[in-house]
Design an enzyme around this catalytic site. Sequence first.
Site, PDB file in Angstrom:
ATOM      1  N   ASP A 197       0.841  -1.263   0.165  1.00  0.00           N
ATOM      2  CA  ASP A 197      -0.080  -0.049   0.096  1.00  0.00           C
ATOM      3  C   ASP A 197       0.807   1.476  -0.073  1.00  0.00           C
ATOM      4  OD1 ASP A 197      -2.581  -1.079  -0.079  1.00  0.00           O
ATOM      5  OD2 ASP A 197      -2.807  -1.046   1.970  1.00  0.00           O
ATOM      6  N   GLY A 198       2.010   1.053   0.615  1.00  0.00           N
ATOM      7  CA  GLY A 198       2.714   2.343   0.505  1.00  0.00           C
ATOM      8  C   GLY A 198       3.341   2.741  -0.632  1.00  0.00           C
TER       9      GLY A 198
ATOM     10  N   ASN B 261      -6.923   5.873  10.554  1.00  0.00           N
ATOM     11  CA  ASN B 261      -8.308   6.368  11.045  1.00  0.00           C
ATOM     12  C   ASN B 261      -8.914   4.939  12.013  1.00  0.00           C
ATOM     13  OD1 ASN B 261     -10.834   7.979  11.493  1.00  0.00           O
ATOM     14  ND2 ASN B 261     -11.526   6.156  10.090  1.00  0.00           N
ATOM     15  N   TYR B 262      -8.899   4.023  11.345  1.00  0.00           N
ATOM     16  CA  TYR B 262      -9.427   2.733  11.829  1.00  0.00           C
ATOM     17  C   TYR B 262      -8.803   2.254  13.100  1.00  0.00           C
ATOM     18  CZ  TYR B 262     -12.220  -1.754  11.853  1.00  0.00           C
ATOM     19  OH  TYR B 262     -13.055  -2.608  12.167  1.00  0.00           O
TER      20      TYR B 262
ATOM     21  N   ASN C  10      -4.821   9.193   1.866  1.00  0.00           N
ATOM     22  CA  ASN C  10      -5.601   8.579   3.092  1.00  0.00           C
ATOM     23  C   ASN C  10      -6.009   9.451   4.119  1.00  0.00           C
ATOM     24  OD1 ASN C  10      -5.365   5.970   2.061  1.00  0.00           O
ATOM     25  ND2 ASN C  10      -3.775   5.248   3.462  1.00  0.00           N
ATOM     26  N   GLU C  11      -5.063  10.102   4.548  1.00  0.00           N
ATOM     27  CA  GLU C  11      -5.350  11.192   5.914  1.00  0.00           C
ATOM     28  C   GLU C  11      -4.117  12.313   6.104  1.00  0.00           C
ATOM     29  OE1 GLU C  11      -2.374   8.609   7.085  1.00  0.00           O
ATOM     30  OE2 GLU C  11      -4.473   7.481   7.092  1.00  0.00           O
TER      31      GLU C  11
ATOM     32  N   THR D  85      -9.877   2.903   6.674  1.00  0.00           N
ATOM     33  CA  THR D  85      -9.562   1.661   7.397  1.00  0.00           C
ATOM     34  C   THR D  85      -7.838   1.546   7.395  1.00  0.00           C
ATOM     35  OG1 THR D  85      -8.879   0.627   5.219  1.00  0.00           O
ATOM     36  CG2 THR D  85     -11.122   0.329   5.714  1.00  0.00           C
TER      37      THR D  85
ATOM     38  N   ASP E   2      -3.136  13.121  21.980  1.00  0.00           N
ATOM     39  CA  ASP E   2      -1.952  12.506  21.392  1.00  0.00           C
ATOM     40  C   ASP E   2      -2.041  13.024  19.955  1.00  0.00           C
ATOM     41  OD1 ASP E   2      -0.982  11.396  23.586  1.00  0.00           O
ATOM     42  OD2 ASP E   2      -1.049   9.347  22.713  1.00  0.00           O
TER      43      ASP E   2
END
Length: 255
Positions: free
Chosen positions: A45-46, A159-160, A115-116, A156, A145
């Site tokens: 995925d990276g 966040n998940y 993603n985020e 997913t 934090d």
Amino acid sequence: MPKAGKITFLASDSEAAKDALAKLSAIYGSVPLDKAEVIVALGGDGFMLHTLHATQAMDVPVYGMNCGTIGFLMNEYGEEGLRERLESAEEEVINPLSMRATRADGTVHEALAINEVSLLRAGPQAAKLRITIDGKMRMEELVCDGALVCTPAGSTAYNYSAHGPILPIGAEVLALTAMAAFRPRRWRGALLPMTAKVRFDVLDPQKRPVMADADGRSARDVVTVEVQSEPSVRHRILFDPGHGLEERLTREQFV
């Protein structure tokens, strides 16, 4: 997906991915990147995120084949029938988030995230953040934090793990999720419309330093971070039929 045309194979630095690159290039050929009609990314995925960022100006679909670990954005690796798989693949279009982070020295760091976008404490003490949505202050002080804003495609991932919600891929919403919220106690976040403009102000940044990260592109000692969806940029991702993001997001909730 139109008939599979000229393929460019790209691979991560792992031995498995480099071995796959050699085998698939020998079977199907690999054109230079600027000639590609479809890109096949070999890795995890990276590496898929890296490939999408690196080729975002090309408007060429990317088909991932898993040579890594999790492979949520990837298809199963296989050397047989790749052109047929590409021709029958389903396309998902994802708009990334834009991050504009201002550091304590006044410099501005901008980046896109599929993603985020996350804010994380960068010292021994918890971060203190003020949250403003569309110009209206919604939380005067969040002690935590960290906090993140994610897309449905990224829901997913980090966040998940932070106990945020999984979002359907077609949902026109973003998730705002806190990591280890201390005050308000156990506050986990909110769902926001895709059009929302989120601003984080770091309170007491010298005593409680914070870093911001967009898919691995980081800025330290930030004082404000602005996040919003970027509809002018689109990433085209190909999946084997029945294994698209929507199916994966649903399946993840019943593991």
